[in-house]
Design a protein around this motif. Structure first.
Motif, short mmCIF file in Angstrom:
data_model
loop_
_atom_site.label_atom_id
_atom_site.label_comp_id
_atom_site.label_asym_id
_atom_site.label_seq_id
_atom_site.Cartn_x
_atom_site.Cartn_y
_atom_site.Cartn_z
N GLU A 1 0.87 -1.16 0.03
CA GLU A 1 -0.12 0.00 0.00
C GLU A 1 0.88 1.38 0.09
N ILE A 2 0.41 2.31 -0.89
CA ILE A 2 0.98 3.56 -0.82
C ILE A 2 0.37 4.70 -0.09
N THR A 3 -1.06 4.91 -0.59
CA THR A 3 -1.77 5.75 0.31
C THR A 3 -3.19 5.36 -0.29
N GLY B 1 6.27 6.20 1.62
CA GLY B 1 4.98 6.37 1.95
C GLY B 1 4.77 8.08 2.16
N ASN C 1 4.20 11.79 1.61
CA ASN C 1 3.38 12.74 0.64
C ASN C 1 3.68 14.18 0.60
#
Length: 238
Positions: free
Chosen positions: A166-168, A199, A201
């Motif tokens: 999973e990233i976001t 991860g 942002n």
């Protein structure tokens, strides 16, 4: 972009057909390479060839039975030698293809990720959980998938389909991958960057961006010059 040129899609001068154009990076020396009654998507340039999706403009591209006359085309960068390399063997909802080295990655009719040779042969399934993709580079595939609660989660995986993580949880648009960073546009059309490994942002720009393309040195995108008049321009920023 490729070398000293930009390749782009725009309506023909009469507006009744779609054209592929070529120009210098300064916007000069515009050449028309192809004009057809096709809706053209997913334009890629690799070496001496262009690769793109073409859909017959006379057909309803939203048909549920996947009978739309959509094809993947290959053509030289001088506009010659147009040929079909995939005839309807991909999904109606697929508006992007990615040419990576000697393979083309696309979404199949079953919404799985496939790859094929540059001549359309030797098709292989890469990911079989029916998610499709939103971005690919020479190392990663980025995809959106709903979790058990129905929320959209963004994942990355290696080009061969391994190491999915999973990233976001935010839905991403206009995804571009540079190294380990994913540049994307969020639902507000702002430009962000997420690191696949950490991860993290980062907001890059609050400027609205459409159809974004990212290189190592610049971000190219479309935006309204005058939204009330529907005037659109091509922009560049670091």
């Amino acid at each position: 972009t490729e070398g000293n040129h930009i390749y782009y899609i725009s309506p023909s001068e009469k507006g009744d057909k779609i054209s592929i154009y070529k120009c210098k990076k300064n916007g000069k020396n515009i050449e028309t390479l192809l004009t057809e009654s096709l809706e053209i998507y997913g334009l890629n340039v690799s070496g001496d060839y262009l690769y793109f999706i073409g859909i017959d403009m006379s057909q309803d591209k939203y048909k549920d039975d996947d009978s739309v006359n959509n094809k993947i085309y290959k053509m030289r960068t001088n506009g010659k030698d147009l040929q079909v390399i995939n005839d309807n063997e991909f999904n109606n909802d697929s508006y992007e293809i990615y040419v990576i080295k000697d393979r083309i990655y696309y979404m199949g009719r079953d919404y799985n990720v496939y790859s094929m040779d540059l001549n359309g042969e030797n098709k292989q399934v890469i990911n079989d959980d029916e998610t499709g993709f939103i971005g690919i580079n020479d190392q990663y595939i980025i995809l959106n998938k709903k979790d058990e609660e129905g929320n959209v989660v963004t994942y990355s995986m290696n080009l061969d389909g391994t190491d999915k993580k999973e990233i976001t949880g935010e839905r991403l648009y206009s995804v571009n991958i540079v190294g380990d960073d994913v540049y994307y546009v969020n639902t507000d059309k702002n430009v962000y960057k997420a690191n696949i490994k950490t991860g993290e942002n980062e907001l890059i720009s609050e400027t609205s961006a459409y159809n974004m393309n990212v290189t190592n040195k610049a971000i190219y995108f479309m935006n309204y010059i005058d939204e009330s008049e529907n005037y659109i321009g091509i922009y560049k920023m670091k």
